[in-house]
Design a protein around this motif. Structure first.
Motif, PDB file in Angstrom:
ATOM      1  N   VAL A 152      -8.643  16.679  -5.702  1.00  0.00           N
ATOM      2  CA  VAL A 152      -7.606  17.337  -6.500  1.00  0.00           C
ATOM      3  C   VAL A 152      -6.712  18.210  -5.604  1.00  0.00           C
ATOM      4  O   VAL A 152      -5.481  18.139  -5.676  1.00  0.00           O
ATOM      5  N   ASP A 196     -10.058  25.275   2.635  1.00  0.00           N
ATOM      6  CA  ASP A 196     -11.408  24.881   2.209  1.00  0.00           C
ATOM      7  C   ASP A 196     -12.382  25.312   3.300  1.00  0.00           C
ATOM      8  O   ASP A 196     -12.057  25.276   4.487  1.00  0.00           O
ATOM      9  N   ARG A 197     -13.588  25.693   2.879  1.00  0.00           N
ATOM     10  CA  ARG A 197     -14.568  26.106   3.898  1.00  0.00           C
ATOM     11  C   ARG A 197     -15.152  24.899   4.620  1.00  0.00           C
ATOM     12  O   ARG A 197     -15.760  25.027   5.671  1.00  0.00           O
ATOM     13  N   THR A 215     -17.964  17.400  -4.021  1.00  0.00           N
ATOM     14  CA  THR A 215     -18.044  16.447  -5.144  1.00  0.00           C
ATOM     15  C   THR A 215     -17.236  15.185  -4.850  1.00  0.00           C
ATOM     16  O   THR A 215     -17.630  14.075  -5.233  1.00  0.00           O
ATOM     17  N   SER A 216     -16.116  15.366  -4.177  1.00  0.00           N
ATOM     18  CA  SER A 216     -15.247  14.219  -3.895  1.00  0.00           C
ATOM     19  C   SER A 216     -15.819  13.319  -2.804  1.00  0.00           C
ATOM     20  O   SER A 216     -15.272  12.254  -2.533  1.00  0.00           O
ATOM     21  N   ALA A 274     -19.259   8.051  -7.170  1.00  0.00           N
ATOM     22  CA  ALA A 274     -19.488   6.597  -7.096  1.00  0.00           C
ATOM     23  C   ALA A 274     -18.244   5.821  -6.654  1.00  0.00           C
ATOM     24  O   ALA A 274     -18.286   4.594  -6.557  1.00  0.00           O
ATOM     25  N   ILE A 278     -15.474   5.095  -8.122  1.00  0.00           N
ATOM     26  CA  ILE A 278     -14.806   4.210  -9.086  1.00  0.00           C
ATOM     27  C   ILE A 278     -13.452   4.807  -9.451  1.00  0.00           C
ATOM     28  O   ILE A 278     -13.351   5.994  -9.784  1.00  0.00           O
ATOM     29  N   ILE A 288     -12.775  31.185   1.169  1.00  0.00           N
ATOM     30  CA  ILE A 288     -11.846  31.975   0.348  1.00  0.00           C
ATOM     31  C   ILE A 288     -12.652  33.066  -0.348  1.00  0.00           C
ATOM     32  O   ILE A 288     -13.600  32.773  -1.084  1.00  0.00           O
ATOM     33  N   GLN A 304     -14.607  16.591 -14.758  1.00  0.00           N
ATOM     34  CA  GLN A 304     -15.895  15.955 -15.166  1.00  0.00           C
ATOM     35  C   GLN A 304     -16.204  14.647 -14.420  1.00  0.00           C
ATOM     36  O   GLN A 304     -16.180  14.623 -13.200  1.00  0.00           O
ATOM     37  N   HIS A 305     -16.449  13.562 -15.133  1.00  0.00           N
ATOM     38  CA  HIS A 305     -16.928  12.332 -14.489  1.00  0.00           C
ATOM     39  C   HIS A 305     -15.821  11.514 -13.818  1.00  0.00           C
ATOM     40  O   HIS A 305     -16.102  10.498 -13.194  1.00  0.00           O
ATOM     41  N   GLY A 333     -12.949  12.728 -11.912  1.00  0.00           N
ATOM     42  CA  GLY A 333     -12.034  13.480 -11.051  1.00  0.00           C
ATOM     43  C   GLY A 333     -11.574  12.723  -9.826  1.00  0.00           C
ATOM     44  O   GLY A 333     -10.473  12.962  -9.318  1.00  0.00           O
ATOM     45  N   PHE A 334     -12.431  11.817  -9.320  1.00  0.00           N
ATOM     46  CA  PHE A 334     -11.970  11.063  -8.156  1.00  0.00           C
ATOM     47  C   PHE A 334     -10.818  10.151  -8.573  1.00  0.00           C
ATOM     48  O   PHE A 334      -9.839   9.994  -7.847  1.00  0.00           O
ATOM     49  N   THR A 335     -10.925   9.583  -9.754  1.00  0.00           N
ATOM     50  CA  THR A 335      -9.829   8.756 -10.278  1.00  0.00           C
ATOM     51  C   THR A 335      -8.579   9.597 -10.527  1.00  0.00           C
ATOM     52  O   THR A 335      -7.468   9.205 -10.155  1.00  0.00           O
TER      53      THR A 335
HETATM   54  C1  LIG Z   1     -22.885  11.636  -9.156  1.00  0.00           C
HETATM   55  C2  LIG Z   1     -21.392  11.663  -9.427  1.00  0.00           C
HETATM   56  C3  LIG Z   1     -20.698  10.469  -9.545  1.00  0.00           C
HETATM   57  C4  LIG Z   1     -19.322  10.480  -9.818  1.00  0.00           C
HETATM   58  N1  LIG Z   1     -18.639   9.307  -9.846  1.00  0.00           N
HETATM   59  C5  LIG Z   1     -17.292   9.294 -10.038  1.00  0.00           C
HETATM   60  C6  LIG Z   1     -16.558   8.084  -9.980  1.00  0.00           C
HETATM   61  O1  LIG Z   1     -17.106   7.031  -9.719  1.00  0.00           O
HETATM   62  N2  LIG Z   1     -15.228   8.124 -10.219  1.00  0.00           N
HETATM   63  C7  LIG Z   1     -14.578   9.286 -10.504  1.00  0.00           C
HETATM   64  O2  LIG Z   1     -13.363   9.264 -10.758  1.00  0.00           O
HETATM   65  N3  LIG Z   1     -15.238  10.486 -10.487  1.00  0.00           N
HETATM   66  C8  LIG Z   1     -16.577  10.511 -10.260  1.00  0.00           C
HETATM   67  N4  LIG Z   1     -17.270  11.698 -10.265  1.00  0.00           N
HETATM   68  C9  LIG Z   1     -16.536  12.949 -10.522  1.00  0.00           C
HETATM   69  C10 LIG Z   1     -15.730  13.406  -9.316  1.00  0.00           C
HETATM   70  O3  LIG Z   1     -16.500  13.303  -8.146  1.00  0.00           O
HETATM   71  C11 LIG Z   1     -15.261  14.866  -9.494  1.00  0.00           C
HETATM   72  O4  LIG Z   1     -14.671  15.054 -10.768  1.00  0.00           O
HETATM   73  C12 LIG Z   1     -14.210  15.207  -8.432  1.00  0.00           C
HETATM   74  O5  LIG Z   1     -14.688  14.877  -7.139  1.00  0.00           O
HETATM   75  C13 LIG Z   1     -13.835  16.677  -8.461  1.00  0.00           C
HETATM   76  O6  LIG Z   1     -12.929  16.892  -7.411  1.00  0.00           O
HETATM   77  P1  LIG Z   1     -12.399  18.338  -7.036  1.00  0.00           P
HETATM   78  O7  LIG Z   1     -11.373  18.191  -5.989  1.00  0.00           O
HETATM   79  O8  LIG Z   1     -12.027  19.017  -8.325  1.00  0.00           O
HETATM   80  O9  LIG Z   1     -13.705  19.117  -6.518  1.00  0.00           O
HETATM   81  P2  LIG Z   1     -14.444  19.067  -5.089  1.00  0.00           P
HETATM   82  O10 LIG Z   1     -14.366  17.737  -4.481  1.00  0.00           O
HETATM   83  O11 LIG Z   1     -15.800  19.650  -5.294  1.00  0.00           O
HETATM   84  O12 LIG Z   1     -13.577  20.047  -4.203  1.00  0.00           O
HETATM   85  C14 LIG Z   1     -13.661  21.455  -4.338  1.00  0.00           C
HETATM   86  C15 LIG Z   1     -13.594  22.050  -2.935  1.00  0.00           C
HETATM   87  O13 LIG Z   1     -13.566  23.491  -3.053  1.00  0.00           O
HETATM   88  C16 LIG Z   1     -14.199  23.999  -1.890  1.00  0.00           C
HETATM   89  N5  LIG Z   1     -14.589  25.388  -2.156  1.00  0.00           N
HETATM   90  C17 LIG Z   1     -15.235  25.868  -3.233  1.00  0.00           C
HETATM   91  N6  LIG Z   1     -15.340  27.201  -3.154  1.00  0.00           N
HETATM   92  C18 LIG Z   1     -14.755  27.577  -1.995  1.00  0.00           C
HETATM   93  C19 LIG Z   1     -14.527  28.849  -1.348  1.00  0.00           C
HETATM   94  N7  LIG Z   1     -14.921  30.006  -1.896  1.00  0.00           N
HETATM   95  N8  LIG Z   1     -13.885  28.864  -0.163  1.00  0.00           N
HETATM   96  C20 LIG Z   1     -13.462  27.688   0.412  1.00  0.00           C
HETATM   97  N9  LIG Z   1     -13.628  26.484  -0.160  1.00  0.00           N
HETATM   98  C21 LIG Z   1     -14.268  26.420  -1.350  1.00  0.00           C
HETATM   99  C22 LIG Z   1     -15.381  23.067  -1.672  1.00  0.00           C
HETATM  100  O14 LIG Z   1     -15.817  23.122  -0.324  1.00  0.00           O
HETATM  101  C23 LIG Z   1     -14.786  21.712  -2.071  1.00  0.00           C
HETATM  102  O15 LIG Z   1     -14.352  20.967  -0.952  1.00  0.00           O
HETATM  103  C24 LIG Z   1     -18.644  11.725  -9.981  1.00  0.00           C
HETATM  104  C25 LIG Z   1     -19.351  12.924  -9.829  1.00  0.00           C
HETATM  105  C26 LIG Z   1     -20.712  12.900  -9.539  1.00  0.00           C
HETATM  106  C27 LIG Z   1     -21.422  14.207  -9.339  1.00  0.00           C
END
Ligand SMILES: Cc1cc2nc3c(=O)[nH]c(=O)nc-3n(C[C@H](O)[C@H](O)[C@H](O)COP(=O)(O)OP(=O)(O)OC[C@H]3O[C@@H](n4cnc5c(N)ncnc54)[C@H](O)[C@@H]3O)c2cc1C
Length: 418
Positions: A20, A39-40, A47-48, A52, A54, A228, A382-383, A385-387
């Motif tokens: 995101v 990002d740290r 999570t990203s 999976a 997808i 942060i 939620q499920h 976010g990668f999409t």
């Molecule tokens: C088992 C599993 C399977 C999944 N499969 C799928 C799938 O197939 N397809 C799909 O679309 N989605 C899938 N998802 C959901 C998807 O992975 C998440 O919704 C998405 O990755 C969220 O992205 P993000 O960028 O919001 O969060 P993140 O990828 O978690 O990024 C947040 C970032 O914030 C940073 N951060 C946090 N606090 C601090 C701080 N204080 N200082 C510095 N940095 C900080 C972290 O290091 C991290 O890099 C799955 C999730 C799981 C758990």
């Protein structure tokens, strides 16, 4: 960032370099804004990284949909692989659970599915464009996603197909023979399948985020690795206090995935963000017998897919505190089931744990914080976010520039909870 202390000239600070945050920063650069992502860890490491992979066109019905009520009795036993819950967490979060369940009605589900359809559709388009621009087209597979039933799931498959069709999403119902023709290397354990033919997948979500991050820096964006500590209003802009300095900007975007609520609390925002935790483990594949697409075992409640380092098996949902110790019982229960479908060898590396960030209506927050100008929220995916990361980023960048987002973002307004 050169001196590691202060920069007053950045237009946008993006907090978080998951899919995101990186997408938001890239979309902001495309609009000519100067941007730094903080990002740290390295981009795409949380999570990203562990999902999976997808890129789903059809995951528009969240977990809290009407069918949840039918499954609830089996989930209450706390033995089903699909959902485990921590009783102490449930007591502390009874209010969140009540709000989550209150959304599982027909009337509340249709509008959410429409909203998620718009977001996913716009996002898939961007992924397909960006992955080529980022020089990583070999990572995307346009082979769909197979949901499969061991028992006679024909009624469920047809119902899902009809519902997807209402939203203009194509899928194919398959029998045992058709499943074998499509995925010749798996054992014939599935009686019925539903092929989500418009869905794609990638062989390393973490490396896709890294490729997008390189595309960002290539276009003049900056990435800073730092913890942060806090954010605060600063004149007509914002200040982010980091472990190694400060950054100032006109706009700040919170894209911290499951950590997003923490930094917002001191600003008076109590975000009802819970985490649906999940696990994966990877196994040595047989290179002569590759899995062609992700397979979701509907009754076994797991997913398996080929990644660059092996076959990744992911587990269902664990409702507990984000940082509670790991419990591998769901993974342990599903790995033998996966082995009964596809041949794979010993485990590669350790099990991974992550947390899907979820709001009570299972829709992300995408938009301005209601009481602070220049503060933008982009989390709770939620499920899926990668999409949905790329279109989320495109929407936030558009809103910062005063332009309309590429999909109807009204349902994602942060003001519905804040
Ligand atoms: C088992 C599993 C399977 C999944 N499969 C799928 C799938 O197939 N397809 C799909 O679309 N989605 C899938 N998802 C959901 C998807 O992975 C998440 O919704 C998405 O990755 C969220 O992205 P993000 O960028 O919001 O969060 P993140 O990828 O978690 O990024 C947040 C970032 O914030 C940073 N951060 C946090 N606090 C601090 C701080 N204080 N200082 C510095 N940095 C900080 C972290 O290091 C991290 O890099 C799955 C999730 C799981 C758990």
């Amino acid at each position: 960032m050169t001196d590691g202390t202060t920069n007053r000239d950045v237009d946008v600070i993006v907090l978080g370099a998951g899919i995101v945050g990186v997408s938001t920063a890239y979309a902001a650069r495309q609009r000519g804004l100067s941007v730094v992502v903080v990002d740290r860890r390295e981009p795409g490491s949380e999570t990203s990284y562990g999902n999976a992979g997808i890129l789903s066109s059809g995951s528009i019905l969240p977990l809290n949909q009407p069918s949840l009520w039918k499954s609830l009795p089996k989930y209450l036993t706390n033995r089903h692989q699909a959902l485990r819950w921590d009783p102490a967490w449930a007591v502390r979060n009874a209010g969140w659970i009540a709000r989550f369940l209150a959304n599982a009605t027909e009337a509340n589900t249709r509008p959410r599915a429409t909203a998620l359809r718009g977001l996913s559709g716009a996002s898939l388009k961007l992924h397909r464009e960006w992955i080529v621009k980022a020089g990583a087209p070999e990572r995307i597979r346009e082979t769909g996603w197979l949901k499969a039933w061991r028992s006679d799931g024909i009624v469920a498959a047809k119902a899902e197909q009809a519902l997807l069709a209402e939203y203009g999403i194509k899928s194919e119902v398959l029998d045992r023979q058709a499943i074998s023709a499509l995925e010749p290397i798996i054992l014939p354990v599935y009686k019925v399948g539903l092929l989500h033919s418009e869905t794609a997948s990638v062989d390393s979500p973490g490396n896709v985020v890294k490729a997008y991050a390189r595309m960002l820096t290539g276009s003049g964006g900056e990435i800073r690795q730092s913890d942060i500590k806090s954010i605060m209003p600063d004149g007509d802009g914002w200040r982010a206090v980091l472990s190694d300095g400060e950054i100032r900007a006109r706009h700040i975007v919170v894209a911290l995935g499951p950590w997003s609520a923490d930094l917002l609390r001191p600003l008076g925002y109590r975000v009802p963000l819970a985490t649906e935790r999940g696990y994966h483990r990877e196994f040595k594949p047989n290179p002569a017998r590759p899995l062609m697409r992700p397979i979701h075992d509907a009754e076994g409640a797991f997913l398996m897919t080929s990644m660059e380092n092996g076959i990744r098996v992911t587990s269902g949902v664990e409702l507990t505190a984000r940082d509670a110790p790991s419990s591998y019982s769901q993974l342990d229960a599903v790995v033998p089931l996966a082995r009964g479908v596809v041949e794979f060898g010993e485990a590669v590396g350790e099990p991974w744990r992550g947390a899907r960030p979820t709001l009570p209506d299972s829709l992300p927050m995408i938009g301005p914080a209601p009481r602070h100008k220049g503060l933008w929220l982009a989390f709770g995916h939620q499920h899926i976010g990668f999409t949905t990361g790329p279109a989320t980023g495109a929407a936030i960048a558009a809103m910062i520039g005063g332009a309309p987002p590429p999909f109807d973002a009204a349902a994602f307004s942060p003001s519905r909870y804040l």
